[in-house]
Scaffold this motif. Structure first.
Motif, PDB file in Angstrom:
ATOM      1  N   TRP A  97       0.868  -1.181   0.000  1.00 15.25           N
ATOM      2  CA  TRP A  97       0.000   0.000   0.000  1.00 15.25           C
ATOM      3  C   TRP A  97       0.904   1.230   0.000  1.00 15.25           C
ATOM      4  O   TRP A  97       1.964   1.226   0.621  1.00 15.25           O
ATOM      5  CB  TRP A  97      -0.914   0.011   1.219  1.00 15.25           C
ATOM      6  CG  TRP A  97      -1.898  -1.121   1.247  1.00 15.25           C
ATOM      7  CD1 TRP A  97      -1.631  -2.434   1.544  1.00 15.25           C
ATOM      8  CD2 TRP A  97      -3.292  -1.053   0.967  1.00 15.25           C
ATOM      9  NE1 TRP A  97      -2.775  -3.177   1.467  1.00 15.25           N
ATOM     10  CE2 TRP A  97      -3.812  -2.362   1.114  1.00 15.25           C
ATOM     11  CE3 TRP A  97      -4.154  -0.012   0.613  1.00 15.25           C
ATOM     12  CZ2 TRP A  97      -5.168  -2.650   0.912  1.00 15.25           C
ATOM     13  CZ3 TRP A  97      -5.498  -0.292   0.415  1.00 15.25           C
ATOM     14  CH2 TRP A  97      -5.989  -1.604   0.558  1.00 15.25           C
ATOM     15  N   THR A  98       0.468   2.280  -0.684  1.00 17.89           N
ATOM     16  CA  THR A  98       1.269   3.502  -0.791  1.00 17.89           C
ATOM     17  C   THR A  98       0.510   4.667  -0.168  1.00 17.89           C
ATOM     18  O   THR A  98      -0.660   4.901  -0.501  1.00 17.89           O
ATOM     19  CB  THR A  98       1.573   3.821  -2.267  1.00 17.89           C
ATOM     20  OG1 THR A  98       2.271   2.709  -2.842  1.00 17.89           O
ATOM     21  CG2 THR A  98       2.446   5.062  -2.377  1.00 17.89           C
ATOM     22  N   GLY A 127       5.316   7.529   2.119  1.00 14.25           N
ATOM     23  CA  GLY A 127       5.340   6.344   2.967  1.00 14.25           C
ATOM     24  C   GLY A 127       4.816   5.125   2.252  1.00 14.25           C
ATOM     25  O   GLY A 127       4.121   5.222   1.232  1.00 14.25           O
ATOM     26  N   SER A 128       5.173   3.957   2.779  1.00 14.49           N
ATOM     27  CA  SER A 128       4.699   2.695   2.221  1.00 14.49           C
ATOM     28  C   SER A 128       4.334   1.749   3.351  1.00 14.49           C
ATOM     29  O   SER A 128       4.887   1.815   4.451  1.00 14.49           O
ATOM     30  CB  SER A 128       5.768   2.064   1.329  1.00 14.49           C
ATOM     31  OG  SER A 128       6.939   1.777   2.076  1.00 14.49           O
ATOM     32  N   GLU A 142       7.076   2.208   6.457  1.00 16.89           N
ATOM     33  CA  GLU A 142       8.208   3.119   6.322  1.00 16.89           C
ATOM     34  C   GLU A 142       7.691   4.479   5.869  1.00 16.89           C
ATOM     35  O   GLU A 142       6.774   4.559   5.061  1.00 16.89           O
ATOM     36  CB  GLU A 142       9.229   2.589   5.311  1.00 16.89           C
ATOM     37  CG  GLU A 142       9.977   1.354   5.779  1.00 16.89           C
ATOM     38  CD  GLU A 142      11.145   1.004   4.870  1.00 16.89           C
ATOM     39  OE1 GLU A 142      11.380   1.771   3.901  1.00 16.89           O
ATOM     40  OE2 GLU A 142      11.812  -0.016   5.115  1.00 16.89           O
ATOM     41  N   ALA A 143       8.295   5.545   6.390  1.00 16.50           N
ATOM     42  CA  ALA A 143       7.877   6.892   6.012  1.00 16.50           C
ATOM     43  C   ALA A 143       9.068   7.835   6.044  1.00 16.50           C
ATOM     44  O   ALA A 143       9.995   7.657   6.847  1.00 16.50           O
ATOM     45  CB  ALA A 143       6.785   7.404   6.950  1.00 16.50           C
ATOM     46  N   VAL A 144       9.035   8.822   5.153  1.00 14.16           N
ATOM     47  CA  VAL A 144      10.057   9.867   5.102  1.00 14.16           C
ATOM     48  C   VAL A 144       9.347  11.216   5.051  1.00 14.16           C
ATOM     49  O   VAL A 144       8.448  11.423   4.229  1.00 14.16           O
ATOM     50  CB  VAL A 144      10.969   9.718   3.872  1.00 14.16           C
ATOM     51  CG1 VAL A 144      11.974  10.862   3.815  1.00 14.16           C
ATOM     52  CG2 VAL A 144      11.697   8.378   3.899  1.00 14.16           C
ATOM     53  N   THR A 176      12.682  10.257   9.486  1.00 14.36           N
ATOM     54  CA  THR A 176      12.337   8.925   8.992  1.00 14.36           C
ATOM     55  C   THR A 176      11.671   8.092  10.086  1.00 14.36           C
ATOM     56  O   THR A 176      11.903   8.288  11.285  1.00 14.36           O
ATOM     57  CB  THR A 176      13.582   8.169   8.499  1.00 14.36           C
ATOM     58  OG1 THR A 176      14.500   8.025   9.593  1.00 14.36           O
ATOM     59  CG2 THR A 176      14.255   8.932   7.369  1.00 14.36           C
ATOM     60  N   TYR A 177      10.833   7.165   9.648  1.00 15.45           N
ATOM     61  CA  TYR A 177      10.225   6.206  10.579  1.00 15.45           C
ATOM     62  C   TYR A 177      10.205   4.842   9.908  1.00 15.45           C
ATOM     63  O   TYR A 177       9.745   4.700   8.767  1.00 15.45           O
ATOM     64  CB  TYR A 177       8.801   6.607  10.969  1.00 15.45           C
ATOM     65  CG  TYR A 177       8.220   5.709  12.042  1.00 15.45           C
ATOM     66  CD1 TYR A 177       8.561   5.887  13.372  1.00 15.45           C
ATOM     67  CD2 TYR A 177       7.343   4.678  11.716  1.00 15.45           C
ATOM     68  CE1 TYR A 177       8.049   5.052  14.366  1.00 15.45           C
ATOM     69  CE2 TYR A 177       6.827   3.846  12.693  1.00 15.45           C
ATOM     70  CZ  TYR A 177       7.181   4.046  14.020  1.00 15.45           C
ATOM     71  OH  TYR A 177       6.670   3.216  15.002  1.00 15.45           O
ATOM     72  N   ARG A 178      10.702   3.828  10.612  1.00 17.79           N
ATOM     73  CA  ARG A 178      10.696   2.460  10.115  1.00 17.79           C
ATOM     74  C   ARG A 178      10.182   1.543  11.221  1.00 17.79           C
ATOM     75  O   ARG A 178      10.721   1.542  12.329  1.00 17.79           O
ATOM     76  CB  ARG A 178      12.098   2.018   9.672  1.00 17.79           C
ATOM     77  CG  ARG A 178      12.606   2.758   8.447  1.00 17.79           C
ATOM     78  CD  ARG A 178      14.002   2.277   8.028  1.00 17.79           C
ATOM     79  NE  ARG A 178      14.443   2.930   6.796  1.00 17.79           N
ATOM     80  CZ  ARG A 178      15.036   4.122   6.747  1.00 17.79           C
ATOM     81  NH1 ARG A 178      15.266   4.788   7.884  1.00 17.79           N
ATOM     82  NH2 ARG A 178      15.405   4.635   5.586  1.00 17.79           N
ATOM     83  N   SER A 179       9.155   0.792  10.910  1.00 23.74           N
ATOM     84  CA  SER A 179       8.577  -0.086  11.915  1.00 23.74           C
ATOM     85  C   SER A 179       9.468  -1.288  12.169  1.00 23.74           C
ATOM     86  O   SER A 179      10.213  -1.732  11.295  1.00 23.74           O
ATOM     87  CB  SER A 179       7.181  -0.556  11.476  1.00 23.74           C
ATOM     88  OG  SER A 179       7.279  -1.393  10.339  1.00 23.74           O
TER      89      SER A 179
END
Length: 273
Positions: A97-98, A127-128, A142-144, A176-179
């Motif tokens: 999903w985008t 983000g994705s 993930e998001a920027v 940035t965020y990464r799960s």
């Protein structure tokens, strides 16, 4: 003749990895079939007339059972079988999903002068989301965010927030965020565990996530909606600037309440509209 059924989630999505078992009144298995990519079961094995139990199972979902009567035609029609996520929690169908930034918002609220709030947002981000097919807890986010896109509605204040006192966007242009994991927190609610990188510092940050459902959009796509919240402390990200007024009150609070309203489009890219 044979068995027909449609396996769906509560949102109406196909469960492509479902297994359907048919047992007679003595509990003996007489038929086993798998759903296709559309969640449909079409098995041509003839069944003797009588009463049967249809049991539908799928990894990540609670089993469902129902009774069917097979007539002299040898056909069993189970209709649409709805499966609920294990534990009652739901997420969108598996796959990529985008995030659609045009229909999403990344906002934060800070206390000002101890009596009111300053509301801000970031206007440029991407983000994705990847929903894992079998073990939903292995899904990823993930998001920027472009740090210089901060907007509080006041140019002077925004310039200060971009300066080395706060975000220092020249040295650290991206947030940035990464799960790192996902756990269920109730019906339709999740806790996203991840790492937030901001101002040159990376810290673990959990998001309280609510899944709001899915539906079609006007451009022929499918969208999922989420709302997520968390609290951040500026000092955790080496942003220690503060102006203390004569009464001993900080001009700007040290805690930020972050609010995310996200729309994501099914697929690896946004549609051209």
């Amino acid at each position: 003749m044979g068995l027909t059924a449609r396996i769906r989630t509560r949102d109406g999505w196909a469960v492509s990895h479902a297994v359907v078992t048919v047992a007679d009144m003595r509990g003996a298995q007489v038929l086993r079939a798998e759903a296709d990519a559309e969640g449909a079961v079409r098995d041509t094995t003839p069944l003797e007339a009588g009463a049967y139990t249809v049991i539908v199972t799928a990894v990540g979902y609670a089993p469902a059972a129902s009774s069917v009567i097979v007539t002299a035609s040898g056909r069993a029609e189970a209709g649409t079988v709805t499966l609920a996520r294990q534990g009652g929690t739901e997420l969108p169908p598996p796959g990529p999903w985008t995030v659609d930034p045009v229909h999403s918002s990344v906002a934060a609220v800070a206390q000002h002068l101890g009596i009111s709030s300053v509301h801000g947002r970031f206007t440029e981000f991407s983000g994705s989301i990847e929903i894992a097919p079998d073990d939903v807890t292995k899904s990823r986010v993930e998001a920027v965010i472009r740090a210089a896109s901060v907007d509080t509605g006041n140019g002077m204040r925004d310039g200060h927030l971009k300066s080395p006192d706060f975000l220092d966007v020249e040295r650290f242009p991206e947030i940035t965020y990464r799960s790192t994991g996902l756990t269920a927190a109730g019906s339709d609610r999740w806790t996203v565990h991840g790492e937030l990188g901001m101002h040159g510092v990376v810290r673990p940050v959990d998001l309280d996530l609510a899944y709001l459902g899915t539906g079609p959009d006007p451009w022929g796509g499918t969208r999922a909606a989420f709302r997520a919240t968390t609290e951040l402390h500026r000092e955790d990200f080496a942003m220690n600037y503060n102006q203390v007024l004569q009464a001993g009150i900080a001009a700007i609070g040290t805690t930020l309440k972050v609010e995310l309203d996200i729309q994501a489009v099914q697929g690896e890219s946004l549609p051209a509209v």
